[in-house]
Design a protein around this motif. Structure first.
Motif, short mmCIF file in Angstrom:
data_model
loop_
_atom_site.label_atom_id
_atom_site.label_comp_id
_atom_site.label_asym_id
_atom_site.label_seq_id
_atom_site.Cartn_x
_atom_site.Cartn_y
_atom_site.Cartn_z
N GLN A 24 -16.19 -27.27 -15.87
CA GLN A 24 -16.18 -25.84 -16.20
C GLN A 24 -17.14 -25.51 -17.33
N GLY A 25 -17.37 -26.43 -18.24
CA GLY A 25 -18.30 -26.16 -19.33
C GLY A 25 -19.72 -26.58 -19.05
N ILE A 72 -7.01 -31.18 -27.67
CA ILE A 72 -6.83 -31.70 -29.02
C ILE A 72 -8.17 -32.19 -29.53
N SER A 73 -8.57 -31.69 -30.70
CA SER A 73 -9.84 -32.16 -31.28
C SER A 73 -9.58 -33.45 -32.04
N GLY A 77 -14.54 -34.81 -34.79
CA GLY A 77 -15.09 -33.51 -34.46
C GLY A 77 -15.44 -33.35 -33.00
N ASP A 78 -15.14 -34.36 -32.17
CA ASP A 78 -15.42 -34.26 -30.73
C ASP A 78 -14.41 -33.34 -30.07
N PHE A 79 -14.87 -32.60 -29.08
CA PHE A 79 -13.98 -31.75 -28.32
C PHE A 79 -14.56 -31.52 -26.94
N ILE A 80 -13.70 -31.20 -26.00
CA ILE A 80 -14.12 -30.89 -24.64
C ILE A 80 -14.24 -29.39 -24.45
N PHE A 81 -13.27 -28.65 -24.97
CA PHE A 81 -13.22 -27.21 -24.78
C PHE A 81 -13.84 -26.50 -25.98
N SER A 87 -13.77 -21.50 -21.29
CA SER A 87 -12.65 -22.40 -21.56
C SER A 87 -11.32 -21.68 -21.43
N TYR A 88 -11.26 -20.48 -21.97
CA TYR A 88 -10.01 -19.72 -21.88
C TYR A 88 -9.72 -19.29 -20.45
N LEU A 89 -10.75 -18.93 -19.71
CA LEU A 89 -10.55 -18.58 -18.31
C LEU A 89 -10.06 -19.77 -17.49
N PHE A 90 -10.58 -20.95 -17.82
CA PHE A 90 -10.14 -22.16 -17.12
C PHE A 90 -8.67 -22.44 -17.42
N LEU A 91 -8.29 -22.37 -18.68
CA LEU A 91 -6.90 -22.64 -19.06
C LEU A 91 -5.94 -21.62 -18.47
N LEU A 92 -6.23 -20.35 -18.67
CA LEU A 92 -5.34 -19.30 -18.18
C LEU A 92 -5.39 -19.17 -16.66
#
Length: 121
Positions: A24-25, A72-73, A77-81, A87-92
């Protein structure tokens, strides 16, 4: 037999969550649509295959666990979202699809059943 199907659907849900989180990203907006389409197809396919609401809920639960773990970050400092609309559209959107598929899960009768015509003899 049905228990093995639920385990397989749960694992497929985890895999769909992992793949969708990356996809998605990486290729917005088409990656988002593909990730949501794949998750929705898995949820609905699980409901059709098992003929229960749990058939949609188990892969949705696996999807949710994978996605929530990836939100979870890390201390490095690594993160996926990223903090963005995709990201919010994918989650919701994934949560909405899971709820819709579990709500509309077919019951004991076949999904596209046509009632038998009665003869008038």
């Amino acid at each position: 037999m049905r228990g093995a199907a639920y385990v397989a659907l749960g694992l497929l849900g985890v895999l769909a969550g992992l793949a969708g989180s990356v996809l998605q990203g990486a290729w917005f907006p088409f990656g988002l649509l593909l990730a949501l389409g794949g998750a929705g197809a898995l949820f609905w396919g699980g409901a059709l295959a098992t003929r229960t609401r749990l058939g949609a809920g188990v892969p949705a639960g696996g999807w949710a666990v994978a996605v929530l773990v990836l939100t979870i970050s890390r201390p490095q400092g690594d993160f996926i979202f990223a903090a963005g609309a995709g990201s919010y559209l994918f989650l919701l959107g994934g949560m909405g699809l899971a709820a819709a598929c579990a709500t509309m899960a077919p019951a004991d009768r076949p999904l596209f059943a046509v009632p038998q015509a009665h003869s008038r003899s």
